[in-house]
Design a protein around this motif. Sequence first.
Motif, PDB file in Angstrom:
ATOM      1  N   LEU A 134       0.818  -1.209   0.000  1.00  0.00           N
ATOM      2  CA  LEU A 134       0.000   0.000   0.000  1.00  0.00           C
ATOM      3  C   LEU A 134       0.850   1.256   0.000  1.00  0.00           C
ATOM      4  N   GLN A 135       1.994   1.203   0.675  1.00  0.00           N
ATOM      5  CA  GLN A 135       2.881   2.368   0.769  1.00  0.00           C
ATOM      6  C   GLN A 135       4.307   1.863   0.944  1.00  0.00           C
ATOM      7  N   GLY A 136       5.242   2.477   0.252  1.00  0.00           N
ATOM      8  CA  GLY A 136       6.644   2.084   0.368  1.00  0.00           C
ATOM      9  C   GLY A 136       7.005   0.974  -0.602  1.00  0.00           C
ATOM     10  N   ARG A 137       7.906   0.086  -0.165  1.00  0.00           N
ATOM     11  CA  ARG A 137       8.389  -1.003  -1.021  1.00  0.00           C
ATOM     12  C   ARG A 137       8.666  -2.227  -0.165  1.00  0.00           C
ATOM     13  N   VAL A 138       8.347  -3.401  -0.706  1.00  0.00           N
ATOM     14  CA  VAL A 138       8.653  -4.679  -0.069  1.00  0.00           C
ATOM     15  C   VAL A 138       9.532  -5.456  -1.039  1.00  0.00           C
ATOM     16  N   THR A 139      10.589  -6.042  -0.529  1.00  0.00           N
ATOM     17  CA  THR A 139      11.434  -6.905  -1.351  1.00  0.00           C
ATOM     18  C   THR A 139      10.970  -8.335  -1.146  1.00  0.00           C
ATOM     19  N   ALA A 140      10.544  -8.969  -2.223  1.00  0.00           N
ATOM     20  CA  ALA A 140      10.040 -10.343  -2.174  1.00  0.00           C
ATOM     21  C   ALA A 140      11.099 -11.287  -2.727  1.00  0.00           C
ATOM     22  N   LEU A 141      11.428 -12.315  -1.964  1.00  0.00           N
ATOM     23  CA  LEU A 141      12.414 -13.313  -2.377  1.00  0.00           C
ATOM     24  C   LEU A 141      11.720 -14.653  -2.528  1.00  0.00           C
ATOM     25  N   SER A 142      11.690 -15.166  -3.747  1.00  0.00           N
ATOM     26  CA  SER A 142      11.111 -16.485  -4.008  1.00  0.00           C
ATOM     27  C   SER A 142      12.195 -17.366  -4.611  1.00  0.00           C
ATOM     28  N   SER A 143      11.828 -18.577  -4.969  1.00  0.00           N
ATOM     29  CA  SER A 143      12.805 -19.481  -5.584  1.00  0.00           C
ATOM     30  C   SER A 143      13.313 -18.936  -6.917  1.00  0.00           C
ATOM     31  N   ALA A 144      12.565 -18.007  -7.536  1.00  0.00           N
ATOM     32  CA  ALA A 144      12.955 -17.416  -8.822  1.00  0.00           C
ATOM     33  C   ALA A 144      13.846 -16.192  -8.667  1.00  0.00           C
ATOM     34  N   GLY A 145      14.038 -15.723  -7.429  1.00  0.00           N
ATOM     35  CA  GLY A 145      14.888 -14.554  -7.230  1.00  0.00           C
ATOM     36  C   GLY A 145      14.215 -13.477  -6.405  1.00  0.00           C
TER      37      GLY A 145
END
Length: 185
Positions: free
Chosen positions: A43-54
């Motif tokens: 909703l606001q800002g940034r989230v870094t998502a780490l999955s098996s793909a990177g």
Amino acid sequence: HVAPAATGRSFEMQTPALNLGVRGTDFRAQVDAGGLATRLEVLQGRVTALSSAGTVPVDAGLGTLARIGQAMSPLLPLAAAPLLSAVPRRLERVPLHFSWPVVTGAQGYRAQVLLATSADHLLLDGRFTEPRAKWADLPDGHYTLRVRTVDPQGLEGHDAVASFELKARPDPPLVSMPPASGTVV
């Protein structure tokens, strides 16, 4: 199982399908009952998502779905907030009924009632397939209705909020009229 861990000034959340790194942001994450899928809505800002793909940065206004053993879905824009301008600001009867216009592309809606004095005090929560919500009862008082659209991926969009007052007690009198040919004495 979600295991949040504070790391310095950031926050990490690990789910079976996705690890999330968060700093100074507002987001929602949901893991399905079987733990096989994770939905992320920023909703606001940034989230870094780490999955098996990177690693993928997910900015405000975007969401994604990750399933174990599959590539993370492309980033999708979050649905616009429904319009709540027709929601009555005062209700005098229970059960509670709310409705709003259809949002194009909506798979459903999530509606919640919160205590007006606290944005975190959730009292009622429901998912509805139609653009309306109904709950049995609530004590008289001041509340906030929060509604968001659910898209076909199960991602929930931006919040719409409306304040309302419930004043249902004592029950208002019912209007009664004499029959068409009757008289009132």
